[in-house]
Design a protein around this motif. Structure first.
Motif, PDB file in Angstrom:
ATOM      1  N   HIS A 119      10.969  43.666  52.944  1.00 31.44           N
ATOM      2  CA  HIS A 119      11.705  43.851  54.201  1.00 31.44           C
ATOM      3  C   HIS A 119      11.028  44.920  55.045  1.00 31.44           C
ATOM      4  CE1 HIS A 119      13.204  47.186  51.757  1.00 31.44           C
ATOM      5  NE2 HIS A 119      13.561  47.785  52.889  1.00 31.44           N
ATOM      6  N   ASP A 153      12.340  48.168  57.598  1.00 32.73           N
ATOM      7  CA  ASP A 153      13.540  48.914  57.964  1.00 32.73           C
ATOM      8  C   ASP A 153      13.776  48.722  59.474  1.00 32.73           C
ATOM      9  OD1 ASP A 153      13.645  49.704  55.344  1.00 32.73           O
ATOM     10  OD2 ASP A 153      12.961  51.753  55.697  1.00 32.73           O
ATOM     11  N   ASN A 203       8.412  56.259  56.365  1.00 34.25           N
ATOM     12  CA  ASN A 203       8.288  54.832  56.617  1.00 34.25           C
ATOM     13  C   ASN A 203       8.643  54.522  58.073  1.00 34.25           C
ATOM     14  OD1 ASN A 203       7.848  52.192  55.866  1.00 34.25           O
ATOM     15  ND2 ASN A 203       9.937  51.854  55.167  1.00 34.25           N
ATOM     16  N   HIS A 248       7.848  46.443  53.053  1.00 34.77           N
ATOM     17  CA  HIS A 248       7.821  47.078  51.737  1.00 34.77           C
ATOM     18  C   HIS A 248       8.867  46.453  50.825  1.00 34.77           C
ATOM     19  CE1 HIS A 248      10.618  49.308  54.304  1.00 34.77           C
ATOM     20  NE2 HIS A 248      11.284  49.668  53.215  1.00 34.77           N
TER      21      HIS A 248
HETATM   22 FE   FE2 Z   1      13.346  49.902  53.145  1.00 28.87          FE
END
Ligand code: FE2
Ligand code: AKG
Length: 154
Positions: free
Chosen positions: A40, A42, A79, A97
């Motif tokens: 996925h 974020d 991230n 990730h």
């Molecule tokens: Fe994530």
């Protein structure tokens, strides 16, 4: 990002939508799927992840392979999420990730999601799209709560 220092703190000054989540992944067994979290991106601005020494977080590289984000003591993983991808007109890519569970070990991590108010307006910043010679805008403008599908289709 090449923006003035503190830009994101001003752009996103509302802290009511952030969240901090502790995560626990049970050991993988041979009888079941080993994915802790499937691949996925974020949907927020930036996520900070603290992980223990077990490992299992992986990032997709350009060639379709998975690069392990091996634990480094005292480090925090930063991230990039979908909103930074839009603001930066895709100069900063939202990292795909996943977490793969390991046999015989429980994994613990702590993720802090730097989030945005649902009514916040999102569009590529002029610093990344407005100048002569810059890449053309890759996203249309939208409100945060219009969702990821609209981000992807734009
Ligand atoms: Fe994530
Ligand atoms: O547990 C991790 O290391 C990452 C968790 C994650 O990717 C997420 O919650 O979005």
């Amino acid at each position: 990002m090449g923006l003035p220092r503190g830009f994101l703190a001003v752009y996103n000054a509302d802290r009511n939508f952030d969240f901090l989540t502790p995560l626990r992944y049970f050991p993988a067994t041979s009888a079941e799927e080993t994915n802790g979290i499937c691949a996925h991106e974020d949907g927020n601005l930036i996520t900070f992840v603290l992980q223990d020494g077990v490992g299992g977080l992986e990032v997709l590289d350009g060639g379709g392979g998975w690069i392990p984000a091996d634990p480094v003591e005292g480090s925090i993983i930063v991230n990039i999420g979908d909103i930074v991808q839009v603001l930066s007109n895709k100069r900063f890519k939202s990292a795909t990730h996943r977490v793969v569970r390991k046999p015989a070990a429980h994994r613990h991590s702590l993720a802090f999601f730097f989030n945005l108010h649902g009514d916040k307006w999102i569009e590529p910043l002029p610093e990344f799209a407005g100048n002569v010679g810059e890449a053309p805008r890759q996203w249309r403008s939208l409100k945060r709560n219009q969702g990821r599908a609209r981000l992807k289709e734009a």
